[in-house]
Design a protein around this motif. Structure first.
Motif, PDB file in Angstrom:
ATOM      1  N   SER A   1      -6.988   1.819  -3.261  1.00 47.16           N
ATOM      2  CA  SER A   1      -8.150   1.400  -2.479  1.00 47.16           C
ATOM      3  C   SER A   1      -9.137   0.684  -3.398  1.00 47.16           C
ATOM      4  CB  SER A   1      -8.807   2.623  -1.837  1.00 47.16           C
ATOM      5  OG  SER A   1      -9.990   2.260  -1.172  1.00 47.16           O
TER       6      SER A   1
ATOM      7  N   THR B   1      -2.072  -5.537   2.849  1.00 45.42           N
ATOM      8  CA  THR B   1      -2.947  -4.743   1.995  1.00 45.42           C
ATOM      9  C   THR B   1      -4.413  -4.827   2.399  1.00 45.42           C
ATOM     10  OG1 THR B   1      -3.397  -6.528   0.400  1.00 45.42           O
ATOM     11  CG2 THR B   1      -1.379  -5.229   0.077  1.00 45.42           C
TER      12      THR B   1
ATOM     13  N   ARG C   1       0.843  -1.186   0.000  1.00 43.41           N
ATOM     14  CA  ARG C   1       0.000   0.000   0.000  1.00 43.41           C
ATOM     15  C   ARG C   1       0.887   1.248   0.000  1.00 43.41           C
ATOM     16  NH1 ARG C   1      -5.314  -0.915  -1.461  1.00 43.41           N
ATOM     17  NH2 ARG C   1      -6.311  -2.492  -0.115  1.00 43.41           N
TER      18      ARG C   1
END
Length: 416
Positions: free
Chosen positions: A247, A354, A145
């Motif tokens: 996202s 993640t 991320r």
């Protein structure tokens, strides 16, 4: 007793292997190697391996021979020559078909030429001896991320014994977003057994590794990135890819051997000098259907770590879309229950780093069923190639060509 010697000859022209001649002889014979119209001969010695090299105007020819050995070590050692990390095996890669209407753009190939590296010699005499073997360097791909840990980890080693390159300089470069100019990350020192790096991202330090903390001033944004590492001593190198997920990203996980390759043991023939295994008809098309739907590909295989390079080449040559590739970290790979445990750990790391549980799973063994079920992948999206028995609600199939149309789902917005 019948003994087998494997001689592998790679003819490299402009960075591509265009001619391969494999000869199997008794160790008492004198192998003759033919390269185009040129011929050279050599006799065996009492050493475990040796290499002879000669150069023509345009060709560099590398010859490696194995002394008699039990079958399993022979296969592993032979593979160390055939499947050197990242070495191309064919001059041409078939162009993938045109994408479907409404498809998301393909993930970037990230194949820009790396910065030129000029060898400046090793720091230690022992390193010159280690580097006499064929380089088996490999990088560790990563999903991450933008606001989480970001590590570039690689192993630098040589020869059939996977000898570590310790306490030597490595130049590191970053191709941010797989575009633009290469950024120099700096010079890093490979680890040694006396001063190991703490275990990071689940990778214990057994020597010859480089750990680069990209989050410390070099943080990556959403997108695909490539890190190139060149050994200062001889300019040999390794690459790794990092995918920073946005996202809402979705991931599909797939096994390789038997799931994508023509059989579970197809790679063995390649390891002892045969050609690369075929892919199941339609397998690459099915994976492309997912990629064109904006789904990230996660190739997870229990192969040994030193096969990262050749596995990545095989995926590319067979037309599979770019993704993140993970293997075991050992030199022998994993089988059965150990393979299932490895894959379970990998999917656990994906979720921990993640928050993602894969949306799709592809396999061909009962261990894949157990792994995907334990990971929480929806059973209706787990596809098992020619596998019977209790699939825990998963979907058996006989042909990938029937899956591809159903796997494609146009997206209103594609990931960067």
């Amino acid at each position: 007793m019948v003994v087998v010697v494997v001689v592998v000859v790679n003819v490299v022209v402009n960075g591509s292997i265009v001619n391969v001649n494999v000869t199997r002889r008794s160790p008492l014979s004198t192998p003759t190697i033919h390269v185009g119209r040129r011929t050279t001969t050599f006799t065996t010695t009492t050493t475990t391996t040796f290499t002879t090299t000669f150069t023509t105007t345009t060709n560099a020819v590398y010859v490696d021979m194995l002394r008699p050995a039990p079958l399993a070590p022979l296969v592993l050692a032979a593979a160390s020559f055939v499947a050197c990390a990242g070495a191309p095996r064919h001059a041409d890669t078939p162009a993938p078909p045109r994408p479907r209407a409404g498809a998301c753009p393909a993930r970037p190939a990230c194949d820009a030429p790396p910065p030129a590296a000029l060898p400046r010699g090793f720091r230690h005499t022992r390193s010159r001896l280690v580097a006499a073997g064929w380089p088996r360097h490999r990088g560790r791909d990563l999903f991450a991320r933008a606001d989480g840990p970001q590590w570039a980890i690689a192993k630098l080693a040589y020869g059939p014994q996977d000898d570590d390159l310790e306490d030597e300089d490595v130049e590191a470069y970053l191709l941010r977003g797989c575009s633009g100019a290469w950024e120099r990350l700096g010079t890093f020192r490979t680890s040694d057994d006396d001063q190991p790096h703490p275990t990071t991202e689940g990778i214990p330090d057994t020597g010859g590794r480089v750990y680069i903390d990209l989050a410390a001033g070099r943080r990556l944004e959403v997108g695909r990135h490539r890190v190139h590492l060149a050994v200062a001593g001889d300019a040999t190198s390794a690459d790794l890819f990092i995918e920073i997920l946005p996202s809402g990203a979705q991931v599909a996980v797939t096994d390789v051997d038997g799931t994508l390759t023509s059989s579970e043991a197809a790679v063995v023939g390649e390891l002892v000098g045969g050609g690369p295994p075929a892919a199941h008809p339609g397998a690459a098309e099915a994976m492309r259907a997912l990629a064109e739907s904006g789904i990230y590909l996660f190739y997870v295989t229990a192969r040994p770590e030193w096969l990262v390079g050749s596995t990545r080449v095989w995926l590319r040559e067979q037309g599979f879309p770019p993704g993140i590739l993970r293997t075991t970290i050992g030199v022998t790979g994993a089988f059965g229950g150990a393979a299932a445990e490895f894959k379970t750990i990998e999917l656990g790391w994906l979720k921990a780093r993640t928050g993602i549980v894969p949306s799709f799973g592809f396999g061909n063994m009962p261990s894949d069923v157990a792994t995907y079920t334990a990971a929480g992948i929806p059973a209706s999206r787990c596809f098992y190639y020619k596998l019977g028995g209790d699939l825990r609600g998963g979907v058996p199939h006989e042909d990938y060509r029937g899956l591809a149309p159903a796997l494609f789902s146009p997206q209103a917005a594609c990931a960067p």
